[in-house]
Design a protein around this motif. Sequence first.
Motif, PDB file in Angstrom:
ATOM      1  N   TRP A  67       0.809  -1.210   0.000  1.00 53.26           N
ATOM      2  CA  TRP A  67       0.000   0.000   0.000  1.00 53.26           C
ATOM      3  C   TRP A  67       0.846   1.265   0.000  1.00 53.26           C
ATOM      4  O   TRP A  67       0.371   2.353   0.298  1.00 53.26           O
ATOM      5  N   GLY A  68       2.112   1.175  -0.387  1.00 54.39           N
ATOM      6  CA  GLY A  68       3.026   2.310  -0.308  1.00 54.39           C
ATOM      7  C   GLY A  68       2.842   3.384  -1.360  1.00 54.39           C
ATOM      8  O   GLY A  68       3.314   4.492  -1.191  1.00 54.39           O
ATOM      9  N   CYS A  69       2.175   3.094  -2.468  1.00 49.69           N
ATOM     10  CA  CYS A  69       1.952   4.093  -3.515  1.00 49.69           C
ATOM     11  C   CYS A  69       0.651   3.747  -4.243  1.00 49.69           C
ATOM     12  O   CYS A  69      -0.059   2.831  -3.850  1.00 49.69           O
ATOM     13  N   ASP A  70       0.375   4.447  -5.321  1.00 49.28           N
ATOM     14  CA  ASP A  70      -0.863   4.228  -6.069  1.00 49.28           C
ATOM     15  C   ASP A  70      -0.821   3.015  -7.000  1.00 49.28           C
ATOM     16  O   ASP A  70      -1.800   2.715  -7.655  1.00 49.28           O
ATOM     17  N   ARG A  71       0.304   2.328  -7.062  1.00 51.05           N
ATOM     18  CA  ARG A  71       0.395   1.153  -7.936  1.00 51.05           C
ATOM     19  C   ARG A  71      -0.266  -0.076  -7.322  1.00 51.05           C
ATOM     20  O   ARG A  71      -0.714  -0.957  -8.039  1.00 51.05           O
ATOM     21  N   TYR A  72      -0.282  -0.175  -6.002  1.00 47.44           N
ATOM     22  CA  TYR A  72      -0.848  -1.325  -5.285  1.00 47.44           C
ATOM     23  C   TYR A  72      -0.297  -2.643  -5.823  1.00 47.44           C
ATOM     24  O   TYR A  72      -1.018  -3.523  -6.278  1.00 47.44           O
ATOM     25  N   CYS A  73       1.029  -2.768  -5.812  1.00 43.66           N
ATOM     26  CA  CYS A  73       1.708  -3.964  -6.321  1.00 43.66           C
ATOM     27  C   CYS A  73       1.412  -5.184  -5.445  1.00 43.66           C
ATOM     28  O   CYS A  73       1.121  -5.057  -4.265  1.00 43.66           O
ATOM     29  N   ALA A  74       1.572  -6.347  -6.036  1.00 42.19           N
ATOM     30  CA  ALA A  74       1.495  -7.582  -5.256  1.00 42.19           C
ATOM     31  C   ALA A  74       2.650  -7.608  -4.273  1.00 42.19           C
ATOM     32  O   ALA A  74       3.695  -7.003  -4.512  1.00 42.19           O
ATOM     33  N   LYS A  75       2.483  -8.291  -3.150  1.00 45.49           N
ATOM     34  CA  LYS A  75       3.508  -8.265  -2.101  1.00 45.49           C
ATOM     35  C   LYS A  75       4.850  -8.816  -2.561  1.00 45.49           C
ATOM     36  O   LYS A  75       5.878  -8.496  -1.991  1.00 45.49           O
ATOM     37  N   ASP A  76       4.866  -9.606  -3.613  1.00 45.84           N
ATOM     38  CA  ASP A  76       6.111 -10.176  -4.118  1.00 45.84           C
ATOM     39  C   ASP A  76       6.706  -9.371  -5.277  1.00 45.84           C
ATOM     40  O   ASP A  76       7.807  -9.660  -5.726  1.00 45.84           O
ATOM     41  N   ASP A  77       6.007  -8.348  -5.772  1.00 49.71           N
ATOM     42  CA  ASP A  77       6.449  -7.600  -6.938  1.00 49.71           C
ATOM     43  C   ASP A  77       7.208  -6.325  -6.558  1.00 49.71           C
ATOM     44  O   ASP A  77       8.332  -6.121  -6.985  1.00 49.71           O
ATOM     45  N   LEU A  78       6.622  -5.444  -5.787  1.00 50.11           N
ATOM     46  CA  LEU A  78       7.216  -4.191  -5.314  1.00 50.11           C
ATOM     47  C   LEU A  78       7.936  -3.427  -6.416  1.00 50.11           C
ATOM     48  O   LEU A  78       9.110  -3.127  -6.342  1.00 50.11           O
ATOM     49  N   ALA A  79       7.215  -3.087  -7.467  1.00 50.78           N
ATOM     50  CA  ALA A  79       7.778  -2.439  -8.647  1.00 50.78           C
ATOM     51  C   ALA A  79       8.229  -1.005  -8.404  1.00 50.78           C
ATOM     52  O   ALA A  79       9.096  -0.501  -9.108  1.00 50.78           O
ATOM     53  N   CYS A  80       7.679  -0.316  -7.435  1.00 51.05           N
ATOM     54  CA  CYS A  80       8.007   1.098  -7.257  1.00 51.05           C
ATOM     55  C   CYS A  80       9.319   1.316  -6.508  1.00 51.05           C
ATOM     56  O   CYS A  80       9.819   2.434  -6.463  1.00 51.05           O
ATOM     57  N   GLY A  81       9.868   0.311  -5.895  1.00 49.56           N
ATOM     58  CA  GLY A  81      11.103   0.490  -5.140  1.00 49.56           C
ATOM     59  C   GLY A  81      10.886   1.239  -3.848  1.00 49.56           C
ATOM     60  O   GLY A  81      11.764   1.922  -3.350  1.00 49.56           O
ATOM     61  N   ASN A  82       9.710   1.120  -3.284  1.00 50.21           N
ATOM     62  CA  ASN A  82       9.348   1.826  -2.057  1.00 50.21           C
ATOM     63  C   ASN A  82      10.089   1.268  -0.843  1.00 50.21           C
ATOM     64  O   ASN A  82      10.042   1.846   0.221  1.00 50.21           O
ATOM     65  N   GLY A  83      10.748   0.192  -0.996  1.00 51.06           N
ATOM     66  CA  GLY A  83      11.473  -0.423   0.103  1.00 51.06           C
ATOM     67  C   GLY A  83      11.633  -1.907  -0.134  1.00 51.06           C
ATOM     68  O   GLY A  83      11.225  -2.440  -1.154  1.00 51.06           O
ATOM     69  N   SER A  84      12.244  -2.573   0.814  1.00 53.06           N
ATOM     70  CA  SER A  84      12.447  -4.001   0.644  1.00 53.06           C
ATOM     71  C   SER A  84      11.266  -4.814   1.160  1.00 53.06           C
ATOM     72  O   SER A  84      11.180  -5.997   0.894  1.00 53.06           O
ATOM     73  N   GLU A  85      10.373  -4.172   1.897  1.00 47.64           N
ATOM     74  CA  GLU A  85       9.180  -4.844   2.417  1.00 47.64           C
ATOM     75  C   GLU A  85       7.948  -4.067   1.990  1.00 47.64           C
ATOM     76  O   GLU A  85       8.005  -2.878   1.727  1.00 47.64           O
ATOM     77  N   ARG A  86       6.834  -4.743   1.980  1.00 51.62           N
ATOM     78  CA  ARG A  86       5.596  -4.076   1.576  1.00 51.62           C
ATOM     79  C   ARG A  86       5.106  -3.151   2.690  1.00 51.62           C
ATOM     80  O   ARG A  86       5.358  -3.374   3.864  1.00 51.62           O
ATOM     81  N   THR A  87       4.385  -2.121   2.288  1.00 50.42           N
ATOM     82  CA  THR A  87       3.774  -1.201   3.236  1.00 50.42           C
ATOM     83  C   THR A  87       2.416  -1.760   3.615  1.00 50.42           C
ATOM     84  O   THR A  87       1.605  -2.084   2.744  1.00 50.42           O
ATOM     85  N   MET A  88       2.146  -1.865   4.901  1.00 50.54           N
ATOM     86  CA  MET A  88       0.892  -2.440   5.376  1.00 50.54           C
ATOM     87  C   MET A  88      -0.255  -1.444   5.232  1.00 50.54           C
ATOM     88  O   MET A  88      -0.064  -0.239   5.284  1.00 50.54           O
ATOM     89  N   HIS A  89      -1.455  -1.974   5.055  1.00 50.77           N
ATOM     90  CA  HIS A  89      -2.679  -1.165   5.031  1.00 50.77           C
ATOM     91  C   HIS A  89      -2.973  -0.748   6.474  1.00 50.77           C
ATOM     92  O   HIS A  89      -2.711  -1.508   7.407  1.00 50.77           O
ATOM     93  N   PRO A  90      -3.501   0.453   6.695  1.00 48.97           N
ATOM     94  CA  PRO A  90      -3.817   0.878   8.068  1.00 48.97           C
ATOM     95  C   PRO A  90      -4.744  -0.086   8.811  1.00 48.97           C
ATOM     96  O   PRO A  90      -4.658  -0.215  10.026  1.00 48.97           O
ATOM     97  N   MET A  91      -5.607  -0.791   8.081  1.00 44.42           N
ATOM     98  CA  MET A  91      -6.503  -1.764   8.713  1.00 44.42           C
ATOM     99  C   MET A  91      -5.712  -2.889   9.385  1.00 44.42           C
ATOM    100  O   MET A  91      -6.114  -3.405  10.426  1.00 44.42           O
ATOM    101  N   GLU A  92      -4.565  -3.249   8.818  1.00 43.04           N
ATOM    102  CA  GLU A  92      -3.735  -4.301   9.401  1.00 43.04           C
ATOM    103  C   GLU A  92      -3.075  -3.840  10.694  1.00 43.04           C
ATOM    104  O   GLU A  92      -2.830  -4.631  11.589  1.00 43.04           O
ATOM    105  N   MET A  93      -2.783  -2.566  10.796  1.00 44.04           N
ATOM    106  CA  MET A  93      -2.092  -2.040  11.973  1.00 44.04           C
ATOM    107  C   MET A  93      -3.045  -1.586  13.068  1.00 44.04           C
ATOM    108  O   MET A  93      -2.771  -1.786  14.245  1.00 44.04           O
ATOM    109  N   PHE A  94      -4.180  -0.966  12.674  1.00 46.65           N
ATOM    110  CA  PHE A  94      -5.055  -0.335  13.650  1.00 46.65           C
ATOM    111  C   PHE A  94      -6.415  -0.993  13.809  1.00 46.65           C
ATOM    112  O   PHE A  94      -7.219  -0.542  14.621  1.00 46.65           O
TER     113      PHE A  94
END
Length: 72
Positions: free
Chosen positions: A17-44
């Motif tokens: 959920w790190g950008c507007d691309r919404y990549c699959a957790k194994d794809d991470l095409a935007c280079g937003n980091g080495s791990e996926r960004t969690m949705h706020p629902m998962e954290m809160f």
Amino acid sequence: MSKIFPLQPKHPERICWGCDRYCAKDDLACGNGSERTMHPMEMFGDDWQLGGEWGIEPPDDSAKPKRDQKTP
């Protein structure tokens, strides 16, 4: 134009959920980091959008001093 952010997706753990691309957790095409960004629902939790200061409501003007009042 950015995509509408889903408030309660069915499987948030499958998407980054790190950008507007919404990549699959194994794809991470935007280079937003080495791990996926969690949705706020998962954290809160499922009602994540109800708490917190999201800046949606207009500011409360009653707390401001009026022009003719002196501040201490």
